[in-house]
Design an enzyme around this catalytic site. Structure first.
Site, PDB file in Angstrom:
ATOM      1  N   SER A 140      38.687  31.826  28.396  1.00  0.00           N
ATOM      2  CA  SER A 140      39.637  32.932  28.337  1.00  0.00           C
ATOM      3  C   SER A 140      40.885  32.514  27.580  1.00  0.00           C
ATOM      4  CB  SER A 140      40.027  33.409  29.740  1.00  0.00           C
ATOM      5  OG  SER A 140      40.926  34.501  29.644  1.00  0.00           O
ATOM      6  N   LYS A 212      34.830  34.538  35.483  1.00  0.00           N
ATOM      7  CA  LYS A 212      35.431  35.065  34.250  1.00  0.00           C
ATOM      8  C   LYS A 212      35.243  36.577  34.152  1.00  0.00           C
ATOM      9  CE  LYS A 212      36.970  35.096  29.913  1.00  0.00           C
ATOM     10  NZ  LYS A 212      36.355  36.197  29.219  1.00  0.00           N
ATOM     11  N   HIS A 215      37.796  38.049  36.306  1.00  0.00           N
ATOM     12  CA  HIS A 215      39.058  37.896  35.571  1.00  0.00           C
ATOM     13  C   HIS A 215      39.234  39.066  34.604  1.00  0.00           C
ATOM     14  CE1 HIS A 215      40.987  36.822  31.741  1.00  0.00           C
ATOM     15  NE2 HIS A 215      41.788  36.008  32.410  1.00  0.00           N
ATOM     16  N   ASN A 216      38.182  39.381  33.856  1.00  0.00           N
ATOM     17  CA  ASN A 216      38.277  40.453  32.872  1.00  0.00           C
ATOM     18  C   ASN A 216      38.420  41.821  33.538  1.00  0.00           C
ATOM     19  OD1 ASN A 216      37.827  38.338  31.128  1.00  0.00           O
ATOM     20  ND2 ASN A 216      36.405  39.467  29.843  1.00  0.00           N
ATOM     21  N   GLU A 219      41.899  42.071  34.417  1.00  0.00           N
ATOM     22  CA  GLU A 219      42.605  42.289  33.149  1.00  0.00           C
ATOM     23  C   GLU A 219      42.581  43.773  32.759  1.00  0.00           C
ATOM     24  OE1 GLU A 219      41.288  41.422  28.616  1.00  0.00           O
ATOM     25  OE2 GLU A 219      41.253  39.677  29.944  1.00  0.00           O
TER      26      GLU A 219
END
Length: 510
Positions: A140, A212, A215-216, A219
């Site tokens: 990232s 991840k 995480h996105n 985001e």
């Protein structure tokens, strides 16, 4: 193999010299690793070499290129460490199979750094077992992160991690251990050696890409909520983009300090070179997506973990693509008259938006970490949530000062059930929730859509409600489908069904 020949070989083989791959290679070279790169597009390799030689100056180059998979293996020390930066899906398998055909051995490591779906990585590891060691690392931070220090989420074989760990710790973003703030660098050839690396072993294969993915998803929601605050300031307060940029810069000095707030301010302050208008006003309001936010929303449904604000952020992007239909609807569908806020109340409304964004952000992270917790339980992973928060403090898109508080929360209680139950975060919302509620109510009364901010508020209110109307819902399900229900005055495992069609409504134990 003689020592002199071994010393002439590269430390790492790298396949894929696109934007992310090229910058990861240059980062590796900055940290002293000799890299042999291969790409089917020779122009990419030429661009890589040109930039590397230019950046190295009088120093000898550490990057070389090759023309085939066989040549790549011949130029890299055995057992081989091969890093892939290729599109997710079939290209990963294509490269793995060609490496095997070229002579890759069972103790050679192949690291997938693409945006692969976590479950694909699990299947891939099984497929290549005994033929190569398949390892993954989610990356990232975008182009600049890859070049000067990304956040890295590795997962897979522990032996492979023991070999990769020093490499990843070297190239990862670093934070000051005392303050938790990123140690920034943007000068080629001068890597940051001090500080805590934003790279930590996540767990078994697939877990890194799952983290991840979440995480996105966070985001997506974080970006959407900033956009909603901007929309209110633009529509209800009549503020110009440059003025909103200044508000965001002020917010960035407090608890909302983050990379996304910072770049949002920069976007809003930028003018279009052709027209002189604010650049944001000439950008078409049609948002794209690459799928990781969608994957997060889908996974939340599959696991049975509510993540409504992440889902709403995905829906908001989808609705933005219906530009033609929205244009037609804007001329036909009626909404409330917009009540413009005068200068006297502007500061008050901006303060309310600040608190709304902060409280909703807490709830979005609560949703994301809860999703990781439930998925980990389902998959048998042992995730370290304090460490995950720490490696997101720098290098990644959602990097923020706020993440230090999350890490602290999980350090205080490693078994924390939900971030909202941490005393610090519970207190933060208790202090600011009045502003949050007023901000959402005012936006709704003015017909300004705030799906992520409002869904986060509904999540918070539902989470703190002991008795939800799901009792009526379960009664409905039993009525039309005989799905049964539990009673509040009996053990939950005992199930009951009402014979609804009979006048006396007898209850039957199932």
């Amino acid at each position: 193999m003689s020592d002199s020949l071994s010393d002439s070989l590269c430390d790492i083989g790298f396949i894929g010299a696109g934007v992310m791959g090229k910058n990861l290679i240059l980062n590796l070279a900055d940290n002293g690793y000799r890299v042999c790169a291969f790409d089917l597009d020779q122009s990419r390799l030429n661009a890589l070499l040109d930039q590397h030689i230019r950046e190295r100056g009088d120093l000898p180059p550490l990057v070389q290129t090759c023309n085939s998979y066989t040549e790549l293996l011949a130029k890299v020390k055995a057992p081989h460490l091969i890093i892939l930066s290729v599109p997710a899906g079939a290209p990963v398998d294509d490269v793995c199979n060609k490496l095997l055909d070229a002579g890759l051995k069972a103790d050679d490591i192949v690291v997938d750094t693409g945006n692969s779906l976590w479950s694909d990585s699990v299947e891939r590891c099984k497929r290549y077992e005994g033929r190569l060691i398949f390892f993954t690392t989610a990356v990232s931070g975008g182009e600049m992160g890859a070049r000067f220090g990304p956040s890295l989420m590795p997962s897979g074989d522990p032996y492979a991690w023991s070999r990769i760990e020093p490499v990843w710790h070297a190239i990862a973003a670093k934070v000051d251990p005392a303050t938790g703030q990123p140690i920034e660098r943007s000068v080629p050839g001068k890597p940051v050696k001090e500080g805590e690396p934003c790279a930590a072993y996540i767990g078994p294969i697939g877990s890194g890409h799952y983290v991840k993915m979440v995480h996105n998803g966070i985001e997506y929601a974080d970006m959407q909520m900033i956009c909603e605050a901007y929309h209110v300031m633009r529509s209800a307060l009549g503020m110009a983009p440059a003025d909103i940029a200044q508000v965001l810069r002020e917010w960035n000095k407090g608890p909302l300090n983050s990379y996304l707030i910072n770049i949002s301010a920069e976007v809003l302050a930028t003018k279009d070179g052709e027209t002189g208008q604010p650049l944001v006003d000439v950008i078409l309001d049609r948002a794209g997506q690459k799928g990781t936010g969608l994957w997060t929303a889908v996974s939340s449904l599959e696991v049975g973990c509510p993540a409504p604000s992440i889902a709403e952020a995905v829906f908001a992007r989808a609705l933005s693509t219906r530009k033609v239909l929205r244009t037609r609807a804007s001329k036909k569908l009626q909404g409330p008259e917009l009540e413009a806020v005068g200068p006297a109340r502007r500061a008050e409304v901006i303060a309310q938006l600040h608190d709304a964004l902060y409280c909703a952000k807490i709830c979005v992270y609560a949703q994301g970490f809860d999703l990781m917790k439930l998925a980990a339980r389902e998959q048998g992973w042992q995730l370290n949530f304090a460490e995950i928060a720490r490696i997101w403090r720098a290098g990644c898109i959602i990097r923020a000062a706020f993440l230090q508080s999350i890490s602290d929360a999980y350090e205080r209680d490693v078994k924390l059930s939900n971030l909202l139950l941490d005393d610090f975060f519970a207190g933060q919302i208790a202090e600011r929730q009045g502003s949050w509620r007023r901000a959402v109510a005012d936006a709704t009364l003015n017909g300004i859509p705030v799906p992520a901010l409002s869904s986060a508020l509904s999540y918070y209110d539902a989470f703190r409600t002991e008795s939800l109307p799901a009792n009526l819902l379960q009664g409905q399900r039993d009525f039309f489908g005989a799905h049964t229900f539990s009673r509040v005055d009996r053990p939950e495992q005992e199930k009951y069904h009402v014979q609804w069609s009979r006048p006396e409504r007898p209850v039957v134990t199932v």
